[in-house]
Write an enzyme that holds these catalytic residues in place. Sequence first.
Site, PDB file in Angstrom:
ATOM      1  N   ASP A  77       9.894  19.129  -9.427  1.00  0.00           N
ATOM      2  CA  ASP A  77       9.687  18.199  -8.321  1.00  0.00           C
ATOM      3  C   ASP A  77      10.704  17.057  -8.394  1.00  0.00           C
ATOM      4  OD1 ASP A  77       6.749  19.078  -7.294  1.00  0.00           O
ATOM      5  OD2 ASP A  77       6.930  19.252  -9.468  1.00  0.00           O
ATOM      6  N   ASP A 116     -13.531   7.500  -1.585  1.00  0.00           N
ATOM      7  CA  ASP A 116     -12.513   6.504  -1.299  1.00  0.00           C
ATOM      8  C   ASP A 116     -12.443   6.267   0.210  1.00  0.00           C
ATOM      9  OD1 ASP A 116      -9.824   5.062  -1.562  1.00  0.00           O
ATOM     10  OD2 ASP A 116     -10.140   5.743  -3.620  1.00  0.00           O
ATOM     11  N   ASP A 141       2.058  17.250  -0.079  1.00  0.00           N
ATOM     12  CA  ASP A 141       1.783  17.597  -1.475  1.00  0.00           C
ATOM     13  C   ASP A 141       0.323  17.981  -1.693  1.00  0.00           C
ATOM     14  OD1 ASP A 141       3.491  17.848  -3.817  1.00  0.00           O
ATOM     15  OD2 ASP A 141       4.373  15.950  -3.191  1.00  0.00           O
ATOM     16  N   ASP A 192     -17.739  11.861   5.868  1.00  0.00           N
ATOM     17  CA  ASP A 192     -17.411  10.466   6.116  1.00  0.00           C
ATOM     18  C   ASP A 192     -18.718   9.672   6.234  1.00  0.00           C
ATOM     19  OD1 ASP A 192     -16.757   7.999   7.174  1.00  0.00           O
ATOM     20  OD2 ASP A 192     -15.355   8.773   8.672  1.00  0.00           O
ATOM     21  N   ASP A 211     -19.862  11.249   9.872  1.00  0.00           N
ATOM     22  CA  ASP A 211     -19.442  12.525  10.463  1.00  0.00           C
ATOM     23  C   ASP A 211     -18.741  13.354   9.391  1.00  0.00           C
ATOM     24  OD1 ASP A 211     -16.692  11.742  10.297  1.00  0.00           O
ATOM     25  OD2 ASP A 211     -16.863  10.682  12.204  1.00  0.00           O
ATOM     26  N   HIS A 267      -5.365   4.529   0.783  1.00  0.00           N
ATOM     27  CA  HIS A 267      -5.696   4.468  -0.636  1.00  0.00           C
ATOM     28  C   HIS A 267      -6.208   5.805  -1.160  1.00  0.00           C
ATOM     29  CE1 HIS A 267      -8.168   3.060  -4.159  1.00  0.00           C
ATOM     30  NE2 HIS A 267      -7.102   2.314  -4.341  1.00  0.00           N
ATOM     31  N   ALA A 298     -17.996   0.915 -12.789  1.00  0.00           N
ATOM     32  CA  ALA A 298     -17.333   1.242 -14.058  1.00  0.00           C
ATOM     33  C   ALA A 298     -18.171   0.879 -15.274  1.00  0.00           C
ATOM     34  CB  ALA A 298     -15.981   0.538 -14.129  1.00  0.00           C
ATOM     35  N   ASP A 324     -13.794   2.064 -21.236  1.00  0.00           N
ATOM     36  CA  ASP A 324     -13.829   3.167 -22.200  1.00  0.00           C
ATOM     37  C   ASP A 324     -12.449   3.662 -22.601  1.00  0.00           C
ATOM     38  OD1 ASP A 324     -16.740   3.570 -22.281  1.00  0.00           O
ATOM     39  OD2 ASP A 324     -16.500   4.103 -20.177  1.00  0.00           O
ATOM     40  N   SER A 346      -6.841   1.656  -9.930  1.00  0.00           N
ATOM     41  CA  SER A 346      -7.067   2.727  -8.960  1.00  0.00           C
ATOM     42  C   SER A 346      -6.123   3.892  -9.189  1.00  0.00           C
ATOM     43  CB  SER A 346      -6.874   2.210  -7.534  1.00  0.00           C
ATOM     44  OG  SER A 346      -8.040   1.628  -7.036  1.00  0.00           O
TER      45      SER A 346
END
Length: 559
Positions: free
Chosen positions: A111, A143, A151, A161, A166, A175, A277, A306, A330
């Site tokens: 790549d 998200d 990709d 969603d 929906d 994001h 988290a 962790d 993220s």
Amino acid sequence: MRKLSNQRRMTVALVMAVAAGAGISAPASADPGNPVELVVGLHPGVSADDALAGADVRVVDAGAVTEAGAVVVDVAARRAESATELLRRNPDVAFVEENHVASKADVTPNDPFWNEQWGLRKVNVPAAWSMTTGAGVTVAVLDTGVNEVSDLTGRVLPGYDFINDDADPVDDEGHGTAVASVIAGRGDDASGMAGVCWDCKILPVKVLDEEGSGDYLAIAKGIRYAADHGAKLINMSLAGSSSSPLLNSAVQYATDRGALVIAAAGNENTATRQYPAAIPQVLSVGGSTSSDGRYEWSNYGTSWVDIAAPGCNVAQDYRGRGYGDFCGTSSATPLVAGVAALMLSRKPDASGPFIGTVLSLSSSKLGWTTHGRVNAGRAVWAVTDTAAPTVALSAPKAGTLLHGTVTVSAGATDNVGLNRVELVVNGTVAAVDRTAPYSFRWNSGAYHGVVKVAVRAVDWTGRVQTATRSYEADNRGPALSVTAPRSGSTVRKAFTVKVTASDKRGVSKVEWLVGGKVAGTGTSFKVTPAKYGKTFTVRVRAYDKLGNVSYSPTYTYKR
């Protein structure tokens, strides 16, 4: 209503790069039809003849004793297992392992942006790719939605969603698509970048809106949806400051169904817990640098973050217009999720929590997280380990009397690798060693009488093996019984003080201290008050033959 914001920094750049790779060695298996070479590690001062007695093996390289603290032998393949077990039971033997052959086995994708993907090389993803590229595994991405950009072609499953209620989880913020491309971007296709798990599928679950925010109810619904649709791995690159029974319940629901929830620690440069988290069942991820430091924006804390992973990674723009740096916890979180997916493809029957345990234990140690920085090659190799480690307590020898500081030595091996060896005294961990040969300098001074000393070996899957011995410890001076006038008395004439001193090892010396200074020895002492001040003290000090000391109470007198 509480909002949960995505945690990221992303910039898009349309700059192409030349692909390049780095070399990582991976173990290779011996041919079962040929004699098997074993490396037998020896404890210091042990001869090869003593260590190999009765094992019926042939020495191949005796010179390795001085060069590597070991001797190389070979044995018929049919007897390799029994010979290994016999040698491991010998207290003179520190370890036994097959003389593995290493070779360059990592995968270098073609790549164009591979040269920019330092994070994947840092955590040994190319070594993991030599074992799997993740076929058959689905990762749920909770998200802003996911768009099937170039990709991710053929990688995105139908999802849901929960913002618009929906079945069209389109990404209108970008994001979620960036997160998904870090996990599952197609690799080795001469285009774009390589995701960690380039044969994985993505289950898109939209729980954040076009501004990157979503309420806890939508997120809890998304967690349950992902678990109900068979995702064993759930990526949540989002964080909020408030704890929540609603989120706790949803995470427990997913965990009970065999899923591992992986979440971002957040980007506030604080040790303050973020959620989900900080929920105990969640694998919390911080952002590490190319030198294994902490990015200044990453949250931290050994009690709740962790694991760490590189915090800046190449990702694809959600409109498919190009590639850019995607930075933040993220970005670190989907890298960990991608490694977890590679592991799951190697062991499809594993539960998510088991994957999390191996990820944690196989990490490379860092100081600002609970476990360390993810090590993909090691984790993917370790996940198929089915054997417990072996461990033997080699010193002190049985029957040794413990006194003061002693050296405790252990021989420990595992067919894949050891996370650590612990020294355990009367059930409590007293010390940890992570590097062979395993040895501890331990002060036994706080113990007297029977002491249970154990060495406990833990491998990268959390399997444990323990070797225990009971010893007698002697760290107390003689028992004293004193006959003397009552402390606080007024004395004018000379008087005699007597002492009875007894000790299992024998008494070597008894001293009389007057005013803190040695004034005499023996089991009786005549005190002449006129020699001392108006107020003086008398005390007995006794030593046993090991050097342990004991004191009587202090007697104070007036004259």
